[in-house]
Design an enzyme around this catalytic site. Sequence first.
Site, short mmCIF file in Angstrom:
data_model
loop_
_atom_site.label_atom_id
_atom_site.label_comp_id
_atom_site.label_asym_id
_atom_site.label_seq_id
_atom_site.Cartn_x
_atom_site.Cartn_y
_atom_site.Cartn_z
N LYS A 1 -1.28 -7.58 -8.90
CA LYS A 1 -2.32 -7.38 -7.89
C LYS A 1 -1.96 -6.19 -7.02
CE LYS A 1 -3.21 -8.50 -3.75
NZ LYS A 1 -4.06 -7.37 -3.29
N PHE B 1 0.80 -1.22 0.00
CA PHE B 1 0.00 0.00 0.00
C PHE B 1 0.83 1.27 0.00
CE2 PHE B 1 0.81 -0.41 4.58
CZ PHE B 1 1.07 0.90 4.94
N CYS C 1 9.86 1.45 3.64
CA CYS C 1 10.84 0.50 4.17
C CYS C 1 12.23 1.12 4.29
CB CYS C 1 10.90 -0.75 3.30
SG CYS C 1 11.48 -0.44 1.61
N GLU D 1 -5.13 -3.91 -1.79
CA GLU D 1 -6.55 -3.60 -1.66
C GLU D 1 -6.79 -2.29 -0.92
OE1 GLU D 1 -5.49 -6.74 1.52
OE2 GLU D 1 -4.92 -6.18 -0.53
N GLU E 1 9.38 -3.17 13.82
CA GLU E 1 9.17 -2.30 12.67
C GLU E 1 7.84 -1.56 12.88
OE1 GLU E 1 9.14 -2.34 7.80
OE2 GLU E 1 8.27 -4.03 8.87
#
Length: 516
Positions: A184, A160, A291, A187, A407
């Site tokens: 893909k 995302f 990240c 979502e 994280e």
Amino acid sequence: MSIEKAISSNDVPTLVNWVGCKATEAGNRLSTLEVSSPHTNEIIAYVPISGYEEVDSAVKSSEKAFLSWSGLTYKTRAQYLLKLYNALTEHMDELADLIVKEHGKNKTEAIGEVQKGLETLEYAISLPQLVQGKVEDVSRGVQCRDERVALGVVASIVPFNFPFMVPFWTLPIAIGCGNTMVLKPSEKVPITMTRVAEISQSILPEGVLNIVHGDKSTVESLISHKGISAVTFVGTSAVAELISHTCTRLNKRVLALGGAKNHLVALPDCDIEMTAQDIVNSFTGCAGERCMAASALLIVENAKKDGAEGSSEKFSDRLIKRVVDIASKINPGSDQSPRVMGPIIDKGSLIRIENCISQAESEGAKILLDGRLQSEFVSKRKDTNGNWLGPTVILHGSTSDSAMHTEIFGPVISVYICESAQEAIEIENANDYGNAACIYTGSGAAAEWFTKRFRAGMLGVNIGVPVPREPFSFGGIQRSKFGVTDITGDGGIEFFTYRRKITTKWSVPVERSWMD
């Protein structure tokens, strides 16, 4: 109705898959998920959950396209990529607005994201010059040559946090090398790549790029499909490891990038103003949801030289004070300014980040700047019902604190004061991840010492977000990456092709002299 028209008319669209360059309705039998705005938590779209039949349709479309697409020359495919580059460049502002709307980045960050994705597309346009193989006469009358060959249909599963850039880590190089792709999107942010599919439908041949929407079940259908030759994934380390093991068991090529816990080390000889500004940019940029964001700041105190000339204040105190001061001036917002920070992606992530801060507090850490309490962000959340959280700076007294290892994936940085450079490197090396690390110093010798000892794949010297640019590949080590090679750059070429070696021998002609 296209995404562009639906968004501009304030309709709440139900997204569709893109198969064979055509919008494919999901059908009533499939359920949908809500896509909400991070700014207000209002529903802005519905995304379908594609089942096996929808995935199978997309894979078969890509299989059908593969034979003709892979049969084109690199030069011809590069011409398609150039047309796509020009079209996306024309729509850059629109794509940036979609990123702001569904992800929450400020406009400057969103434009930067599109530009960064287009860099990989630029690189892929150069593939005809980058993939040349070797040719050599290895013996009398015997010649060897090698060439790069596309794998087939590849799957790209993206996160995302970068709705445009991360898909474009894989898409240009994969299809430029002759593969076809089923992608893909996350979502949580499916709108941007749906719009990209709309833009590309008149440019790319049918079936070269197919998009299926969905959730975990869709991913499982995709990676287990026998027609998929290779899988790329970007997300959490736990899921990356699972996907890596699944693909390996199925004999599929896999590159799964996971999480990170990036450490920045500051030495007393660093430029404090530049260092503090860079640290804040690193841990607050994109609301810390990347990240490569700074997560832990290790300050090496100089016991022999506590303060600057004419001051008894310690180096660590001066640096921390400046970091807090700069971070405290960041305001909530999404306009085109680097001094504003957008919201967290959703309520669940906001609660998780706040829980991490609360746990650090309960473990004895000092909250030097509390994003939960900053008045501008608190007011913004009350006014909009959005997922607003301000920059947070935590000072730890122990390296065993949970926030020093977790994280957090938000605008939070943990600070720890080290007694020596050796202690700092030991803390960084003990971290399970290996994505990025940085050293702030004015000394070339110190920079060399740290860069040779950091345990991470991407290193910075006075750069808190050391993202490599093409032709350099992106990738970490340890639990930040599962699989071989890196993504983008020459690592991407290596991943999306295999080398075919051809040895030829013809009958050796009888030697004749000029007199014959």
